[in-house]
Design a protein around this motif. Structure first.
Motif, PDB file in Angstrom:
ATOM      1  N   ARG A 162       0.843  -1.191   0.000  1.00 19.66           N
ATOM      2  CA  ARG A 162       0.000   0.000   0.000  1.00 19.66           C
ATOM      3  C   ARG A 162       0.875   1.237   0.000  1.00 19.66           C
ATOM      4  NH1 ARG A 162      -4.052   1.226  -2.002  1.00 19.66           N
ATOM      5  NH2 ARG A 162      -5.018   2.932  -0.953  1.00 19.66           N
ATOM      6  N   ARG A 185      -0.330   7.605   0.884  1.00 19.64           N
ATOM      7  CA  ARG A 185      -0.952   8.660   0.086  1.00 19.64           C
ATOM      8  C   ARG A 185      -0.305   9.995   0.402  1.00 19.64           C
ATOM      9  NH1 ARG A 185      -2.294   5.709  -3.519  1.00 19.64           N
ATOM     10  NH2 ARG A 185      -3.938   4.209  -3.151  1.00 19.64           N
ATOM     11  N   SER A 227      -8.781   1.070   0.764  1.00 15.23           N
ATOM     12  CA  SER A 227      -8.132   0.712  -0.488  1.00 15.23           C
ATOM     13  C   SER A 227      -9.163   0.353  -1.552  1.00 15.23           C
ATOM     14  CB  SER A 227      -7.221  -0.479  -0.213  1.00 15.23           C
ATOM     15  OG  SER A 227      -7.025  -1.199  -1.377  1.00 15.23           O
ATOM     16  N   ALA A 286       0.045   0.260  -6.535  1.00 16.93           N
ATOM     17  CA  ALA A 286      -1.368  -0.085  -6.287  1.00 16.93           C
ATOM     18  C   ALA A 286      -1.540  -1.600  -6.208  1.00 16.93           C
ATOM     19  CB  ALA A 286      -2.232   0.503  -7.385  1.00 16.93           C
ATOM     20  N   ASP A 344      -7.684  -0.557  -8.135  1.00 18.13           N
ATOM     21  CA  ASP A 344      -6.994   0.409  -7.286  1.00 18.13           C
ATOM     22  C   ASP A 344      -6.240   1.428  -8.144  1.00 18.13           C
ATOM     23  OD1 ASP A 344      -6.217   1.474  -4.909  1.00 18.13           O
ATOM     24  OD2 ASP A 344      -4.535   0.102  -4.593  1.00 18.13           O
ATOM     25  N   GLN A 345      -5.641   0.954  -9.223  1.00 19.13           N
ATOM     26  CA  GLN A 345      -4.906   1.867 -10.116  1.00 19.13           C
ATOM     27  C   GLN A 345      -5.851   2.904 -10.726  1.00 19.13           C
ATOM     28  OE1 GLN A 345      -3.073  -0.924 -12.910  1.00 19.13           O
ATOM     29  NE2 GLN A 345      -1.079  -0.504 -12.007  1.00 19.13           N
ATOM     30  N   THR A 362      -6.923   5.326  -8.128  1.00 20.19           N
ATOM     31  CA  THR A 362      -5.808   6.211  -7.782  1.00 20.19           C
ATOM     32  C   THR A 362      -5.665   7.307  -8.835  1.00 20.19           C
ATOM     33  OG1 THR A 362      -4.649   4.427  -6.678  1.00 20.19           O
ATOM     34  CG2 THR A 362      -3.303   6.281  -7.386  1.00 20.19           C
TER      35      THR A 362
END
Ligand code: GTP
Ligand code: MG
Length: 582
Positions: A21, A24, A47, A183, A188-189, A192
């Protein structure tokens, strides 16, 4: 659009060693009541999820409500150029003489600027009354009282700077690349990417403020005008750095003349007449363009592009850094923005997918900030919407079904075009489709990599493919002016490039095993892999690999038929590898 491409990705070395992870980034923010907590909350998102700013606000706001609220906020707001060294507390104390401040933030754009929103509109007048026109040596200042001010320090050396600036730019390619490689999944990508690129609250405020400042200038001629942002600044698909499309709305001015009736009398304004609506538009924009050029503080590089299909005035608003396109008599574009706002707000997957596809297209120079034979972001968004209407069950409703949900208030005819659709988001049933973003991304490329562009058109009104009415390489029906094609400009070679890249990206995303290897060998994977420029070697390699893969599949299939083991080859992956070829 000033968003840099992602072309540098190839030159970057992946520092991500493990797929853990990522921490951020701490948001470079500000001291605005109300926004700090919001940002902390944003950082606490689990997430794979992303706060889009819409899902948790129930009931969800109509586009017009959102626009009116933001406009009213902007009217209570001023933009101040600040000295580099300034004490935030003293600055706020100084301004508070004019009334309580609702919120404020600072940002940098060739200098330090503050956006200050007062609680009451009267405070702006009070501040302006205490503001003087500067006297400039050697030159003469044109006296113009706007809400764009400049703060000077009487004693240049006494202040210490302790200001935190709000970021108005998208992440660098390096940072984006690292985030994507860290990611946990393609979902998740995509989330993001959305989180990093979407317009921030501050950037949105600055966009509405810029429109409001331009409105003040246009109001010198048309006191009842409204300058409304449209396009990606407000349709939920805006990326940090995108242009600011403005619509000079003169409907109030026009309507006033029809409302003042009494008894047997009807009073009308004496007006000048011109032969057509287009000429009226050109004349209005011409004079506003001159005005911006001569008197608009911070408006530079004013170009009057009056012979375009949709006449416009283009200029840079230096202080905000926005490239602005001002149009008028363009209400359909505002309605298109409202429709996209609805689609973007209905399901959180829509924006994540649109951002991913737009970024992918930009990285491969399929889109450009210069007009030409390329696909536009608007067309790409329509393609994603159409694709999501085609899922089973559909993720997005068709425009026709949004029309059937409309009530009397939603009825809208613009220049003879039926623009009726439901405006209240809460009346639209959420989709039962639970497909992941990863699947949708792959299937998007698969779908359009194999789409029969030679005979079919894309139509979000009906949500189904239709025969093309003409020979344009790419035909996307304009949802409101249904006899028009929004991608008429796209050439066959640009379309072919799109198809080739879609096929290649579908293939890359299917290489699950390669993904795993990539993580350990520090290679880009998933979304990061398809954002890499498609260099000829890689392409031919991909083609060779695809060919080899297909050959191997066919060979295996024959062997399995021989040994009666056909069941193994009904695997989706195998099927897809072959279909990508065709
Ligand atoms: P960006 O590339 O981020 O600026 O996306 P955008 O959606 O703002 O696109 P653009 O600035 O090119 O256009 C602004 C708006 O004008 C779009 O959102 C549409 O509402 C409308 N628009 C753009 N192109 C067309 C077109 O070809 N036909 C129609 N009917 N409307 C268009
Ligand atoms: Mg735009």
């Amino acid at each position: 659009m000033a968003v840099p491409g992602v072309g540098l990705l190839t030159r970057l070395h992946l520092s991500a060693q493990r797929r853990t992870r990522v921490q951020r980034p701490i948001l470079r923010l500000l001291s605005c009541p109300g926004t700090v907590a919001e940002d902390l909350r944003r950082n606490e998102q689990p997430s794979g999820s992303v706060e889009t700013g819409f899902e948790d606000k129930i009931p969800r706001k109509r586009f017009s409500e959102m626009q009116n609220e933001r406009r009213e906020q902007a009217q209570r707001t001023v933009l101040i150029r600040c000295p580099e060294k300034i004490s935030e507390n003293k600055f706020l104390k100084y301004l508070s003489q004019h009334g309580p401040i609702n919120n404020h933030f600072f940002y940098e754009s060739f200098g330090l600027y503050a956006v200050v929103e007062f609680c009451r509109k009267e405070s702006v007048g009070s501040l302006q009354n205490g503001t003087r026109t500067p006297s400039v040596a050697m030159e003469t200042a044109i006296p113009f009282r706007s809400r764009f001010l400049s703060l000077k320090l009487k004693n240049q050396t006494s202040e210490q700077s302790c200001i935190q600036s709000s970021n108005q730019l998208p992440p660098s390619n390096r940072k984006l690349f690292e985030l994507l490689c860290y990611a946990e999944s393609i979902d998740d990508q995509l989330n993001t990417l959305l989180k990093e690129f979407q317009l921030t609250e501050e950037n949105t405020k600055l966009r509405y403020l810029t429109c409001s400042l331009i409105e003040d200038i246009a109001a010198a001629y048309f006191p009842d005008c409204v300058v409304r942002p449209f396009g990606s600044s407000v349709n939920t698909f805006g990326k940090l750095g995108c242009d600011l499309d403005m619509f000079l709305d003169l409907d109030e001015t026009r309507n006033l003349s029809t409302h003042k009736t009494s008894g047997n009398f009807l009073m009308e304004f004496q007006v000048k007449n011109v032969p057509s609506e287009r000429i009226a538009t050109q004349k209005i924009l011409s004079v506003i363009g001159e005005c911006l050029d001569h008197f608009g503080p911070g408006c530079v590089g004013v170009q009057k592009i009056l012979n375009a299909r949709c006449p416009l005035v283009r200029f840079s608003h230096q202080a905000s850094g926005f490239q602005c396109d001002l149009t008028t008599n363009n209400r359909i574009a505002l309605t298109s923005s409202e429709l996209l706002y609805i689609y973007g707000t209905l399901d959180s997957r829509v924006r994540a997918l649109v951002f991913g596809i737009r970024c992918w297209a930009r990285a491969h120079s399929l889109t450009s900030s210069i007009p030409g034979a390329w696909i536009t972001n608007f067309s790409l968004t329509m393609m994603v919407i159409f694709f999501l209407q085609r899922r089973s069950p559909p993720i997005l409703p068709t425009l026709d079904s949004l029309k059937t949900l409309a009530d009397a208030e939603d009825k809208c005819i613009i220049e003879g075009n039926n623009c009726t659709f439901v405006r209240d988001l809460n009346r639209i049933k959420p989709s039962g489709n639970t497909e992941t973003l990863e699947l949708l991304l792959k299937e998007f490329f698969e779908y359009f990599g194999n789409f029969a562009f030679n005979k079919n058109s894309i139509n979000i009104r009906q949500g189904r493919e239709q025969n093309k009415p003409d020979s344009s390489p790419l035909y996307i029906q304009n949802p409101f002016e249904t006899s028009l094609n929004i991608s008429k400009n796209v050439s066959q070679s640009q379309l072919q490039k799109f198809v080739d890249l879609a096929q290649e990206s579908a293939w890359v995303l299917q290489q699950k095993d390669t993904d795993r290897l990539s993580v350990s060998s520090h290679q880009p994977w998933g979304l990061a892999a398809i954002l890499l420029p498609s260099v000829p070697n890689r392409r031919s390699l991909t083609k060779k690999k695809r060919k080899r893969s297909a050959n191997e599949s066919i060979k295996n299939l024959l062997e399995s038929l021989k040994s009666n083991r056909t069941a193994n080859f009904t695997e989706t992956n195998e099927k897809r590898t072959i279909s990508t070829q065709t």
